[in-house]
Design a protein around this motif. Structure first.
Motif, PDB file in Angstrom:
ATOM      1  N   ARG A   5       2.600   0.047   8.724  1.00 27.90           N
ATOM      2  CA  ARG A   5       3.607  -0.525   7.830  1.00 27.90           C
ATOM      3  C   ARG A   5       3.777   0.312   6.556  1.00 27.90           C
ATOM      4  NH1 ARG A   5       5.880  -5.278   8.456  1.00 27.90           N
ATOM      5  NH2 ARG A   5       5.722  -5.925   6.274  1.00 27.90           N
ATOM      6  N   PRO A   6       2.698   0.811   5.952  1.00 29.46           N
ATOM      7  CA  PRO A   6       2.904   1.742   4.826  1.00 29.46           C
ATOM      8  C   PRO A   6       3.685   2.991   5.232  1.00 29.46           C
ATOM      9  CG  PRO A   6       0.669   0.896   4.788  1.00 29.46           C
ATOM     10  CD  PRO A   6       1.267   0.431   6.075  1.00 29.46           C
TER      11      PRO A   6
ATOM     12  N   ASP B  87      -9.012  -6.435  17.032  1.00 34.45           N
ATOM     13  CA  ASP B  87      -9.962  -6.295  15.931  1.00 34.45           C
ATOM     14  C   ASP B  87     -10.694  -7.591  15.607  1.00 34.45           C
ATOM     15  OD1 ASP B  87      -9.280  -3.548  15.453  1.00 34.45           O
ATOM     16  OD2 ASP B  87      -7.412  -4.260  14.565  1.00 34.45           O
TER      17      ASP B  87
ATOM     18  N   GLU C 275      -5.280  -4.274  12.914  1.00 28.93           N
ATOM     19  CA  GLU C 275      -5.477  -4.111  11.471  1.00 28.93           C
ATOM     20  C   GLU C 275      -4.783  -2.857  10.955  1.00 28.93           C
ATOM     21  OE1 GLU C 275      -6.734  -6.092   9.222  1.00 28.93           O
ATOM     22  OE2 GLU C 275      -7.253  -7.646  10.666  1.00 28.93           O
ATOM     23  N   THR C 276      -4.618  -1.852  11.811  1.00 31.50           N
ATOM     24  CA  THR C 276      -3.951  -0.624  11.369  1.00 31.50           C
ATOM     25  C   THR C 276      -2.463  -0.840  11.112  1.00 31.50           C
ATOM     26  OG1 THR C 276      -3.765   0.029  13.707  1.00 31.50           O
ATOM     27  CG2 THR C 276      -5.568   0.983  12.427  1.00 31.50           C
ATOM     28  N   ASP C 277      -1.911  -1.967  11.548  1.00 30.16           N
ATOM     29  CA  ASP C 277      -0.531  -2.268  11.171  1.00 30.16           C
ATOM     30  C   ASP C 277      -0.402  -2.313   9.655  1.00 30.16           C
ATOM     31  OD1 ASP C 277      -0.153  -2.467  13.865  1.00 30.16           O
ATOM     32  OD2 ASP C 277       0.680  -4.487  13.842  1.00 30.16           O
ATOM     33  N   ASN C 278      -1.409  -2.885   9.001  1.00 27.97           N
ATOM     34  CA  ASN C 278      -1.399  -2.966   7.541  1.00 27.97           C
ATOM     35  C   ASN C 278      -1.934  -1.716   6.868  1.00 27.97           C
ATOM     36  OD1 ASN C 278      -0.186  -5.435   7.158  1.00 27.97           O
ATOM     37  ND2 ASN C 278      -2.106  -6.588   7.024  1.00 27.97           N
ATOM     38  N   SER C 279      -2.941  -1.090   7.460  1.00 30.49           N
ATOM     39  CA  SER C 279      -3.579   0.040   6.796  1.00 30.49           C
ATOM     40  C   SER C 279      -2.830   1.353   6.992  1.00 30.49           C
ATOM     41  CB  SER C 279      -5.017   0.202   7.302  1.00 30.49           C
ATOM     42  OG  SER C 279      -5.032   0.518   8.689  1.00 30.49           O
ATOM     43  N   GLU C 280      -2.036   1.456   8.077  1.00 34.15           N
ATOM     44  CA  GLU C 280      -1.353   2.721   8.362  1.00 34.15           C
ATOM     45  C   GLU C 280       0.124   2.541   8.679  1.00 34.15           C
ATOM     46  OE1 GLU C 280      -0.153   6.554   9.252  1.00 34.15           O
ATOM     47  OE2 GLU C 280      -1.914   5.867   8.169  1.00 34.15           O
TER      48      GLU C 280
ATOM     49  N   GLN D 160       0.841  -1.192   0.000  1.00 34.97           N
ATOM     50  CA  GLN D 160       0.000   0.000   0.000  1.00 34.97           C
ATOM     51  C   GLN D 160       0.876   1.242   0.000  1.00 34.97           C
ATOM     52  OE1 GLN D 160      -3.006  -0.044   3.024  1.00 34.97           O
ATOM     53  NE2 GLN D 160      -3.298   2.173   2.983  1.00 34.97           N
TER      54      GLN D 160
ATOM     55  N   ASN E  71       2.191  -6.164   2.882  1.00 35.25           N
ATOM     56  CA  ASN E  71       1.398  -6.401   4.077  1.00 35.25           C
ATOM     57  C   ASN E  71       1.497  -7.855   4.502  1.00 35.25           C
ATOM     58  OD1 ASN E  71       0.587  -3.761   4.126  1.00 35.25           O
ATOM     59  ND2 ASN E  71      -1.495  -4.134   3.393  1.00 35.25           N
TER      60      ASN E  71
ATOM     61  N   TYR F  34       1.817   5.271   0.421  1.00 39.66           N
ATOM     62  CA  TYR F  34       1.550   6.187   1.527  1.00 39.66           C
ATOM     63  C   TYR F  34       1.449   7.603   0.988  1.00 39.66           C
ATOM     64  CZ  TYR F  34       1.490   7.649   6.414  1.00 39.66           C
ATOM     65  OH  TYR F  34       1.122   8.153   7.635  1.00 39.66           O
TER      66      TYR F  34
END
Length: 309
Positions: A182-183, A276, A175-180, A3, A195, A5
């Motif tokens: 890590r990006p 989550d 889940e924000t590890d992937n959505s925010e 993803q 991800n 950024y």
């Protein structure tokens, strides 16, 4: 899938301009004082409450607090419990506070307890993994750390005890590890990250140089009575790391600058709760953290007693 950024140029690490822009985008979303400090103050009759530092950021000043069990006795083994090294991982903070409020007294008969419930208060308020300087405190536990959160905790431990018997660090994987997060990490460092699958359930991270396999197993068995344990993926991995046993992976904690790596404790573990999951709620996550701490202490106490026999 990778993803992109919103800040920075792909393939180029951030400079001061990008870090400043990232910081400007962060917002206060909850109160460290109301949700953490008031609970610490409410327990001041049961513990010595120590202010071990203060973070002075443009957004405000954040006093750092820890509990010390009473009476402190040099003959007892000392255990460090930490929460909120990543401030956004709520049950780590609230789990440490709940342990202090409900369980710590009985264990203080056997251990000196040093509890730092919210190592990263700015991260708690902004629901963030990093501090305002775009530094990850849980990659910054090493000498002359640039992260004030990490440096203050290391100083607290150095000034409170000689050798730690145990260190239990309370975390979450969200889940924000992937959505925010890590990006953002990939953008900050000018790298590319794919991800990973977020494990659905509780798991532990041990130290590959000191894995404490029997203790990790005891914790997993105890926590399984409170919440579900994350199964490994099809490759036998959790967040990309091979499992050493059911619900457990190991990292080189010291070389990565992780919180449990600096303490050189005989026993150490890092919890990971998945808030989550549709199978849990906030209370269940807190109870899982408390059970992880108490089951670890029960195991350690039995090991120490066996060693004395």
């Amino acid at each position: 899938m990778t993803q992109a950024y919103s800040i920075g140029t792909p393939g180029q690490s951030w400079g001061d301009k990008e870090k400043a822009l990232w910081r400007q985008n962060q917002q206060i979303k909850r109160s460290y004082h109301d949700e953490v400090v008031t609970k610490i103050n409410a327990l001041s009759s049961d513990f010595e409450v120590v202010q071990y530092g203060k973070l002075d950021y443009f957004e405000g000043q954040y006093p750092l607090f820890a509990f010390k069990s009473q009476p402190w006795c040099d003959a007892k083994p000392t255990v460090l419990v930490t929460g909120g090294v990543h401030g956004y991982e709520t049950s780590g903070v609230q789990g440490a506070l709940r342990f202090a409020a409900t369980q710590a007294k009985q264990y203080a008969k056997h251990f000196n307890l040093l509890i730092a419930p919210c190592v990263s208060p700015w991260g708690y308020e902004t629901i963030n993994r990093w501090n305002p300087l775009a530094l990850d405190p849980n990659r910054s536990f090493y000498p002359n750390s640039p992260a004030g959160e990490s440096a203050a905790l290391m100083s607290l431990v150095a000034n409170s005890t000689g050798t730690l018997t145990a260190h239990i660090d309370l975390h979450e994987t969200t889940e924000t590890d992937n959505s925010e997060f890590r990006p953002a990490l990939a953008a900050r460092d000018g790298t590319e990250h794919s991800n990973w699958d977020i494990p659905d359930g509780f798991y532990l991270v041990g130290d590959s140089e000191n894995p404490c396999d029997a203790m990790q197993q005891a914790i997993i068995e105890a926590v399984a009575k409170v919440t579900h344990i994350a199964p490994a993926d099809e490759q036998g991995r959790l967040i990309g790391a091979p499992t050493s046993q059911f619900g457990v992976i190991n990292y080189p904690t010291k070389s990565l600058g992780l919180c449990t790596g600096f303490s050189d404790a005989r026993f150490n573990t890092t919890t990971e709760v998945y808030p989550d999951s549709p199978q849990v709620d906030a209370e269940n996550c807190i109870l899982a953290q408390v059970e992880a701490v108490t089951s670890a202490l029960d195991f350690i106490l039995n090991q120490l007693k066996a060693g004395d026999e």
